[in-house]
Design a protein around this motif. Structure first.
Motif, short mmCIF file in Angstrom:
data_model
loop_
_atom_site.label_atom_id
_atom_site.label_comp_id
_atom_site.label_asym_id
_atom_site.label_seq_id
_atom_site.Cartn_x
_atom_site.Cartn_y
_atom_site.Cartn_z
N VAL A 54 -0.41 -36.51 -8.26
CA VAL A 54 -1.04 -36.24 -7.01
C VAL A 54 -2.21 -37.30 -6.69
O VAL A 54 -2.26 -37.67 -5.11
CB VAL A 54 -2.05 -34.78 -7.23
CG1 VAL A 54 -2.61 -34.46 -5.94
CG2 VAL A 54 -0.91 -33.80 -7.51
N ASP A 58 -1.87 -39.07 -3.01
CA ASP A 58 -3.02 -39.04 -2.14
C ASP A 58 -3.32 -40.45 -1.55
O ASP A 58 -3.54 -40.84 -0.44
CB ASP A 58 -4.02 -38.20 -2.65
CG ASP A 58 -5.21 -38.04 -1.56
OD1 ASP A 58 -5.18 -37.54 -0.58
OD2 ASP A 58 -6.31 -38.54 -2.00
N ALA A 77 -8.73 -35.01 -5.25
CA ALA A 77 -7.35 -34.44 -4.66
C ALA A 77 -6.51 -33.95 -5.80
O ALA A 77 -5.90 -32.91 -5.59
CB ALA A 77 -6.77 -35.55 -3.87
N ASN A 79 -7.27 -32.65 -8.90
CA ASN A 79 -7.86 -31.29 -9.28
C ASN A 79 -7.67 -30.38 -8.10
O ASN A 79 -7.44 -29.12 -8.49
CB ASN A 79 -9.05 -31.60 -9.77
CG ASN A 79 -9.21 -32.07 -11.15
OD1 ASN A 79 -8.48 -31.98 -11.83
ND2 ASN A 79 -10.43 -32.81 -11.48
N LYS A 80 -7.77 -30.70 -7.08
CA LYS A 80 -7.77 -29.63 -5.99
C LYS A 80 -6.19 -28.82 -5.86
O LYS A 80 -6.22 -27.82 -5.75
CB LYS A 80 -8.08 -30.33 -4.52
CG LYS A 80 -8.05 -29.21 -3.37
CD LYS A 80 -8.42 -30.02 -2.10
CE LYS A 80 -8.16 -29.20 -0.90
NZ LYS A 80 -8.68 -29.74 0.19
N HIS A 81 -5.25 -29.83 -6.09
CA HIS A 81 -4.00 -29.26 -5.70
C HIS A 81 -3.09 -29.30 -7.04
O HIS A 81 -1.94 -29.36 -7.12
CB HIS A 81 -3.05 -30.53 -5.03
CG HIS A 81 -3.83 -30.66 -3.68
ND1 HIS A 81 -3.74 -29.56 -2.64
CD2 HIS A 81 -4.55 -31.74 -3.12
CE1 HIS A 81 -4.23 -29.93 -1.59
NE2 HIS A 81 -4.69 -31.31 -1.66
N SER A 84 -1.03 -25.88 -7.51
CA SER A 84 0.07 -25.86 -6.54
C SER A 84 0.97 -26.98 -6.68
O SER A 84 2.28 -26.49 -6.86
CB SER A 84 -0.18 -26.24 -5.11
OG SER A 84 -0.71 -27.62 -4.94
N VAL A 85 1.00 -28.17 -7.48
CA VAL A 85 1.82 -29.20 -8.13
C VAL A 85 2.34 -28.55 -9.16
O VAL A 85 3.68 -28.46 -9.51
CB VAL A 85 1.30 -30.44 -8.44
CG1 VAL A 85 2.50 -31.22 -8.89
CG2 VAL A 85 0.86 -30.97 -6.94
#
Length: 88
Positions: A54, A58, A77, A79-81, A84-85
């Motif tokens: 990710v 990004d 980014a 860790n944030k996504h 979802s990934v």
């Protein structure tokens, strides 16, 4: 040279299997900790792989848009996504 399953290599793998089995029977607490450490290491490497992918995506998106990026932004980014990934 052909490696026969039931020949020399079959006996070799059977000895390894017997040693692993005796380790779990004779030393259950040590086997538990070995499995625990292996599981934690596997989970960490899996997390690191997803966060890195990710972060690379990004950073490449930001560089394509001519914006500055850093390792910390990629880490955030990732860790944030992460989940979802992970679910993809």
């Amino acid at each position: 040279m052909v490696f026969w399953v039931f020949g020399y290599w079959g006996g070799f793998f059977w000895i390894i299997f017997e040693n692993i089995k005796s380790f779990f029977v004779d030393f259950p607490w040590q086997a538990f900790f070995v499995l625990l450490i292996t599981a934690v290491l596997f989970i960490f490497i899996y997390w690191l792989a997803i966060v890195s992918q990710v972060a690379l995506f990004d950073a490449s998106h930001k560089l394509f848009r001519k914006k500055k990026t850093s390792y910390a932004e990629g880490y955030r980014a990732g860790n944030k996504h992460f989940f979802s990934v992970l679910l993809v």
